[in-house]
Enzyme design. Sequence first.
Site, PDB file in Angstrom:
ATOM      1  N   LYS A 106     -49.447  -4.517  38.224  1.00 42.72           N
ATOM      2  CA  LYS A 106     -49.342  -5.183  36.915  1.00 42.72           C
ATOM      3  C   LYS A 106     -50.041  -4.335  35.874  1.00 42.72           C
ATOM      4  O   LYS A 106     -50.953  -3.564  36.196  1.00 42.72           O
ATOM      5  CB  LYS A 106     -50.036  -6.557  36.973  1.00 42.72           C
ATOM      6  CG  LYS A 106     -49.532  -7.533  35.932  1.00 42.72           C
ATOM      7  CD  LYS A 106     -48.235  -8.162  36.400  1.00 42.72           C
ATOM      8  CE  LYS A 106     -47.759  -9.278  35.535  1.00 42.72           C
ATOM      9  NZ  LYS A 106     -46.783 -10.115  36.260  1.00 42.72           N
ATOM     10  N   GLY A 218     -44.366 -23.863  27.349  1.00 47.57           N
ATOM     11  CA  GLY A 218     -44.175 -22.420  27.101  1.00 47.57           C
ATOM     12  C   GLY A 218     -42.719 -22.182  26.784  1.00 47.57           C
ATOM     13  O   GLY A 218     -41.829 -22.644  27.512  1.00 47.57           O
ATOM     14  N   GLY A 220     -41.230 -18.961  25.862  1.00 49.93           N
ATOM     15  CA  GLY A 220     -40.844 -17.550  25.809  1.00 49.93           C
ATOM     16  C   GLY A 220     -39.584 -17.369  26.636  1.00 49.93           C
ATOM     17  O   GLY A 220     -38.794 -18.311  26.785  1.00 49.93           O
ATOM     18  N   ASN A 221     -39.394 -16.184  27.189  1.00 55.73           N
ATOM     19  CA  ASN A 221     -38.166 -15.915  27.958  1.00 55.73           C
ATOM     20  C   ASN A 221     -37.952 -16.957  29.054  1.00 55.73           C
ATOM     21  O   ASN A 221     -36.888 -17.579  29.144  1.00 55.73           O
ATOM     22  CB  ASN A 221     -38.239 -14.494  28.551  1.00 55.73           C
ATOM     23  CG  ASN A 221     -37.109 -14.222  29.534  1.00 55.73           C
ATOM     24  OD1 ASN A 221     -37.114 -14.714  30.659  1.00 55.73           O
ATOM     25  ND2 ASN A 221     -36.126 -13.455  29.111  1.00 55.73           N
ATOM     26  N   ALA A 222     -38.961 -17.173  29.909  1.00 55.65           N
ATOM     27  CA  ALA A 222     -38.783 -18.072  31.050  1.00 55.65           C
ATOM     28  C   ALA A 222     -38.553 -19.512  30.590  1.00 55.65           C
ATOM     29  O   ALA A 222     -37.645 -20.192  31.080  1.00 55.65           O
ATOM     30  CB  ALA A 222     -39.995 -17.984  31.971  1.00 55.65           C
ATOM     31  N   GLY A 223     -39.347 -19.979  29.636  1.00 57.26           N
ATOM     32  CA  GLY A 223     -39.225 -21.359  29.173  1.00 57.26           C
ATOM     33  C   GLY A 223     -37.888 -21.643  28.497  1.00 57.26           C
ATOM     34  O   GLY A 223     -37.266 -22.689  28.716  1.00 57.26           O
TER      35      GLY A 223
END
Length: 416
Positions: A106, A218, A220-223
């Site tokens: 990471k 959240g 962002g992309n995932a949410g």
Amino acid sequence: MTDELNPFEIAQSQLDTAAELMQLEPAIHEFLRWPVRELHVTLPVRMDDGTTEIYHGFRVQYNDARGPTKGGLRFHPHETIDTVRALAAWMTWKTAVLDLPLGGGKGGVICNPKAMSPSELERLSRAYIRQVGRILGEDMDVPAPDVYTTPQVMAWMMDEFSFMRGYTVPGMITGKPLPLGGSAGRGDATARGGMFCIREAAALKGLKTEGATAAVQGFGNAGQYAATLGSSLLGMRIVAVSDSQGGIYNPAGFDAEALVAYKLRTGSVVGFEAADTVTNTELLELDVDVLIPAALENQITAVNANKIKAQIIAELANGPTTPPADEILYDKGTYVIPDFLCNAGGVTVSYFEQVQNAYKFYWSEKRVNDLLDEMMTAAFHCVAVAATEYGVHNRMAAYTVAVGRVAEACKLRGWV
Ligand code: GLU
């Protein structure tokens, strides 16, 4: 029991519990408690007004016994080396639980990308690669998007790295835009993989997803994709969503596509249509069937775990639940789909992207999605079987599967 909120100490304590359960040999256990390699960098970046800002960044290569280290890169004002270490450890368990031929790593840069212009972000991205590029590469360590990093950031990084090598190297990073060797299906892969897990968990719990209510923390992309795919694939009613500005709640459910369009236009979900406002904390405690944490670490703790009403928690974020909260949820019978299983769709399609880059042959979106479904479903059931065998919660079960695989690879290589 109080919560320890240092993510790396949490990751180590989770491993300790798994090691005891599996009766792991002491040397392997101790070896797996630490990253094998980490690089700290200091990055001078010219700002648009002519001044120079100094940024600090990291890349942690946690374990590469099973293959090149793999994992995202975060741009966040509160980034710390311990957060990156924990996330790198979780990447190691994530690639292992999906049985991908990869290790875990990471990266992170302490910065506030929301306060930076696109050209400042570009210069920061290139500066990061100029320092970290020496330990990256398609067979060494492969970054990808994570919190506040985008396909455009991946494109700049691939470009900078390619200049260092002298030729174009698409496979050195994943989550690239399609014209630069990105994979079909990578954009929504994290959320899609999570939806496959929710489908399987709901079937085990005897819950119908059609009409089930869901709250997403959240956006962002995932949410965002969790909201749209949650409605379109599973027929769920998305009744609450939140982002860093606040949250909204409407028991009748939101039009997920319209909500995403509004967020992209205004920068927040706050103010969307007729809805009650909720805080990020209140959202977690709403009376919904499925709770989807898709923001940051340490959201579900010993303080609020008891107040959670959802039957299924699908962790699209990394590290949203602390170990004491895990115990409380397990005792309550809440079905937690742990982060490094639930959100593994992203790295799985990143792996497909690497395969396509290596072969210079690109797959259809359907092929990507079908293979993702097959692999996520297999991993889900492997974890579910381990949970029953060991009589532990799903996170610990996922640890036993993943740690077992990584430990075996370390042993076969003669490291321990
Ligand atoms: N950042 C994502 C994760 O936490 C994706 C990593 C990748 O695609 O390598 O899983």
